[in-house]
Structures are given as C-alpha cells and as structure tokens.
Design an enzyme around this catalytic site. Structure first.
Site, mmCIF file in Angstrom:
data_model
loop_
_atom_site.group_PDB
_atom_site.id
_atom_site.type_symbol
_atom_site.label_atom_id
_atom_site.label_comp_id
_atom_site.label_asym_id
_atom_site.label_seq_id
_atom_site.Cartn_x
_atom_site.Cartn_y
_atom_site.Cartn_z
ATOM 1 N N GLY A 13 0.840 -1.204 0.000
ATOM 2 C CA GLY A 13 0.000 0.000 0.000
ATOM 3 C C GLY A 13 0.869 1.246 0.000
ATOM 4 O O GLY A 13 1.827 1.331 0.761
ATOM 5 N N ARG A 74 1.008 -5.091 -4.985
ATOM 6 C CA ARG A 74 1.160 -6.229 -4.063
ATOM 7 C C ARG A 74 1.369 -7.424 -4.983
ATOM 8 O O ARG A 74 0.409 -7.949 -5.542
ATOM 9 C CB ARG A 74 -0.097 -6.405 -3.213
ATOM 10 C CG ARG A 74 -0.426 -5.190 -2.331
ATOM 11 C CD ARG A 74 -1.569 -5.513 -1.377
ATOM 12 N NE ARG A 74 -2.176 -4.328 -0.803
ATOM 13 C CZ ARG A 74 -1.730 -3.684 0.273
ATOM 14 N NH1 ARG A 74 -0.662 -4.106 0.894
ATOM 15 N NH2 ARG A 74 -2.365 -2.619 0.724
ATOM 16 N N ASP A 105 5.243 -4.744 6.021
ATOM 17 C CA ASP A 105 5.497 -6.137 6.405
ATOM 18 C C ASP A 105 5.683 -7.107 5.221
ATOM 19 O O ASP A 105 6.674 -7.841 5.151
ATOM 20 C CB ASP A 105 4.239 -6.587 7.153
ATOM 21 C CG ASP A 105 4.593 -7.308 8.403
ATOM 22 O OD1 ASP A 105 5.734 -7.165 8.846
ATOM 23 O OD2 ASP A 105 3.718 -8.030 8.919
ATOM 24 N N THR A 128 4.425 2.772 5.378
ATOM 25 C CA THR A 128 3.032 2.317 5.465
ATOM 26 C C THR A 128 2.293 3.268 6.395
ATOM 27 O O THR A 128 2.874 3.731 7.380
ATOM 28 C CB THR A 128 2.904 0.874 6.014
ATOM 29 O OG1 THR A 128 1.548 0.649 6.448
ATOM 30 C CG2 THR A 128 3.818 0.590 7.186
ATOM 31 N N ASP A 130 0.073 2.386 8.337
ATOM 32 C CA ASP A 130 -0.395 1.628 9.509
ATOM 33 C C ASP A 130 0.501 1.730 10.748
ATOM 34 O O ASP A 130 0.064 1.418 11.851
ATOM 35 C CB ASP A 130 -0.550 0.146 9.144
ATOM 36 C CG ASP A 130 -1.720 -0.096 8.204
ATOM 37 O OD1 ASP A 130 -2.505 0.854 7.985
ATOM 38 O OD2 ASP A 130 -1.854 -1.219 7.685
ATOM 39 N N ASP A 132 2.755 -0.202 11.732
ATOM 40 C CA ASP A 132 2.798 -1.485 12.438
ATOM 41 C C ASP A 132 4.127 -2.230 12.262
ATOM 42 O O ASP A 132 4.154 -3.449 12.320
ATOM 43 C CB ASP A 132 1.627 -2.375 11.978
ATOM 44 C CG ASP A 132 1.614 -2.580 10.470
ATOM 45 O OD1 ASP A 132 2.374 -1.894 9.773
ATOM 46 O OD2 ASP A 132 0.842 -3.426 10.003
ATOM 47 N N ARG A 174 -5.780 -2.830 8.990
ATOM 48 C CA ARG A 174 -6.293 -4.199 8.904
ATOM 49 C C ARG A 174 -5.883 -4.995 10.136
ATOM 50 O O ARG A 174 -6.651 -5.758 10.670
ATOM 51 C CB ARG A 174 -5.700 -4.843 7.641
ATOM 52 C CG ARG A 174 -6.474 -6.007 7.139
ATOM 53 C CD ARG A 174 -5.992 -6.477 5.788
ATOM 54 N NE ARG A 174 -4.674 -5.966 5.423
ATOM 55 C CZ ARG A 174 -4.307 -5.700 4.190
ATOM 56 N NH1 ARG A 174 -5.149 -5.855 3.208
ATOM 57 N NH2 ARG A 174 -3.085 -5.284 3.928
HETATM 58 O O1 F6P Z 1 -1.296 0.124 3.518
HETATM 59 C C1 F6P Z 1 -1.943 -0.484 4.568
HETATM 60 C C2 F6P Z 1 -3.402 -0.425 4.331
HETATM 61 O O2 F6P Z 1 -3.745 0.913 4.161
HETATM 62 C C3 F6P Z 1 -4.255 -1.082 5.387
HETATM 63 O O3 F6P Z 1 -4.545 -0.276 6.482
HETATM 64 C C4 F6P Z 1 -5.470 -1.444 4.599
HETATM 65 O O4 F6P Z 1 -6.125 -2.513 5.191
HETATM 66 C C5 F6P Z 1 -4.906 -1.821 3.284
HETATM 67 O O5 F6P Z 1 -3.723 -1.088 3.137
HETATM 68 C C6 F6P Z 1 -5.793 -1.585 2.094
HETATM 69 O O6 F6P Z 1 -5.120 -2.028 0.963
HETATM 70 P P1 F6P Z 1 -5.640 -1.911 -0.518
HETATM 71 O O7 F6P Z 1 -5.410 -0.517 -0.951
HETATM 72 O O8 F6P Z 1 -4.827 -2.874 -1.282
HETATM 73 O O9 F6P Z 1 -7.100 -2.231 -0.474
#
Ligand code: F6P
Length: 325
Positions: A13, A74, A105, A128, A130, A132, A174
C-alpha cells in the site's frame, strides 16, 4: 562487493512520504557517485525487468507529492520462488549490486527471502500508514494519515453536533490500531475499537450510556478496519437495536487516508531514512530495515522486524476513556 549500481522500488500500500524517500535515496546515491535505477510497480517490475535510470533531476518536485512516482503493487508472483528467481536474474542482468525497498510487512518478507535465497544485498525503508513495523517509532506516512483522519473527523464532529448524532467512523488498519487510537484521542472519541484488544459490545454500550447520561450532543466512535466486533455497519445496527432513539450514522474514511501531501515529519523521516539506507548499504549492511528510534537512526534485521509487532500505546486507551466523559 563494490556498490556501483543500486535499485529502488516501492511496494504494498502506498503512503505519503514515499516520494520523499525515493528522492533521498536517489540524491544520496548520486552524492556518493552511484548509479540509481527505479523499478516500476514494486516486485512486479523486478520480475518484468522494468528498470529506468534515475538522476538527481528525475526526482525534482516530488518531495511534497503523495503517492509514489515508481508506482506500487502487491505482487502475487513474487510470493513464489520462480518469481523471486526471475527478479534475481534481472537484477544481476542489469548489473545492480543492491536493492532498497520501501514498504511494509509484506514487502520486507519478500525482501528477506530474496536476500536469503540469492544472497542479494537489500535494505528496507518502512513505508506504510499503519505504523505497524517493529524497529521504528514512525513509519513513513503514518503522521500524514493521522492528520488526514483528524481533519476528517473534526468535520464529522461539526455536523454530528448540529444534529445530535452518533457517528461510527472506520479508519484504516487491517491488523493495527495505531491510527484509530491516536485519532480517537485527538478527536475526543467516545470509544475506540482496535484490532489489538479483545473488546465486546458491553463496553461500547456503557460508553454510549455514559454519553447519554452526560448529555453529550455529539458522539464519535472510531473503529479500526481490523477490529473484532465487525464492520461499522454491523456495529451501527447493534447500537440501533439497543438504542432505537439515537440517530446513528456511519462514515468509512477509506483510501482518502493514503493520499495527500506528506506532513513535515513524514518528509523529514523519509529524508533521514533514505540517506541512512544508502549509507548503510555502502558500509556493507544488508538484510536490515532502517528506522528511527528516539530520534536516532537504528537498523533492525528484516527478520526481527517481520517477526515482531510494533505495539500500540495502551496508555492512550486509558487516557481516551478518561477524557471522553
Ligand atoms: O497500507 C496499509 C493499508 O492501508 C491497510 O490499512 C489497509 O487494510 C490496506 O492497506 C488496504 O489495501 P488496498 O489498498 O490494497 O485495499
């Protein structure tokens, strides 16, 4: 190994400040007379041999821009040994001596495997929203995302107050509640629901009850995406069943949290980490993430960073409860 050519990619992300980190890596590389190559679309670009040379001018004007000029993905293919083999082949074919990856991660898990299987020198930069990742106080993008969320919830508060409403606001995360918790405290949320804590509806009912008793004219409940109680719509239905007289609305902030111009902190952290990543590679470090802990650059092995969780500050949960009365 003599480091002459290095490559950089962004993966997973995206987060505000990734461009600032790319700029820092490219310009530090140029400063030390290295050639720098950008890889498009994360690990997919490695597998598809999508490299382009970057010089100091290629990264002009991007410090203040959200997103990533290298694009992100991804990559499913990189999860396979075959995909990583193709990536290693292309890196060697292009005479790349080292790789810098910016991501979270999943990005670091792939980087660690590429290093382990092919001995390729790699350094990670934590990017990120997040927050995390173990081994840094702040990941790149977390501060900006927090500021975006707080601005949005402040606006929701205005309308909630005008209509005496209760809002359930879902924020990203998430697996982690960093954004939910800090935004909850910063916006005076009635309750904050996190993925990290075992919670139940009774606690939320108590909080709502308290709000009613104390004659609050607007109430905000912040829920992290990965919370264990359910979607914000399910949570809202539970509350409506219990308190049919309350006017309850749901707002999902979604991907607005991932965009926008990076904050000062994210720009500075991204710049510091970008310089540190290149200098550590030059000094022979590999298979590590560069982070900032207590204002100092710190390297943490990718393995450690992947296998440990950054823990949220539970004290903030207590503070949030005291202040929401
Ligand atoms: O980058 C992390 C994140 O923002 C999470 O908090 C979220 O669940 C996820 O990415 C959403 O990803 P995508 O844009 O692939 O739906």
């Amino acid at each position: 190994m003599t480091l002459n050519n290095l490559a950089i990619l962004t993966s997973g992300g995206d987060s505000p400040g990734m461009n600032a980190a790319i700029r820092a890596v490219v310009r530090t590389g140029v400063f030390y007379k290295k050639r720098v190559f950008g890889v498009q679309r994360g690990y997919d670009g490695l597998i598809q041999n999508d490299f382009r040379a970057l010089d100091a001018r290629s990264v002009k004007g991007i410090l203040s821009r959200g997103g990533t000029i290298l694009k992100s993905a991804r990559s499913e293919a990189f999860r396979t040994k075959k995909g990583r083999e193709a990536a290693a082949y292309n890196l060697n074919k292009n005479n790349i001596n080292a790789l810098i990856v910016i991501g979270g991660d999943g990005t670091f898990t792939g980087a660690h495997l590429l290093h382990k299987e092919f001995g390729f020198p790699i350094i990670g930069i934590p990017g990120t929203i997040d927050n995390d990742l173990y081994g840094t106080d702040n990941t790149i993008g977390y501060d900006t995302a927090n500021n975006t969320v707080v601005k949005c919830i402040d606006k929701i508060r205005d309308t909630a107050n005008s209509h005496n409403r209760l809002f359930i606001v879902e924020v990203m995360g998430r697996d982690s509640g960093f954004i939910a918790l800090s935004a909850g405290v910063a916006t005076g949320a009635l309750d904050v629901v996190l993925p990290e804590t075992a919670t139940n509806f009774d606690r939320m009912f108590d909080a709502v009850q308290r709000g009613v008793k104390n004659k609050k004219t607007s109430n905000i409940i912040v829920v992290a995406e990965g919370n264990k109680l359910g979607t914000p719509f399910e949570i809202s239905q539970k509350l409506i069943n219990k308190y049919p007289h309350l006017d309850i609305k749901v707002t999902v902030l979604g991907h607005v949290q991932r965009g926008g111009s990076p904050s000062t902190l994210d720009r500075v952290n991204a710049s510091v980490m970008g310089v540190a990543a290149v200098e550590n590679l030059i000094n022979g470090k590999s298979d590590v993430m560069v982070g900032i802990v207590n204002n100092k650059v710190k390297c943490t092995s990718l393995e450690r960073s992947i296998n440990n969780n950054a823990s949220i500050n539970f004290e903030l949960e207590r503070i949030s409860k005291i202040l929401s009365t």
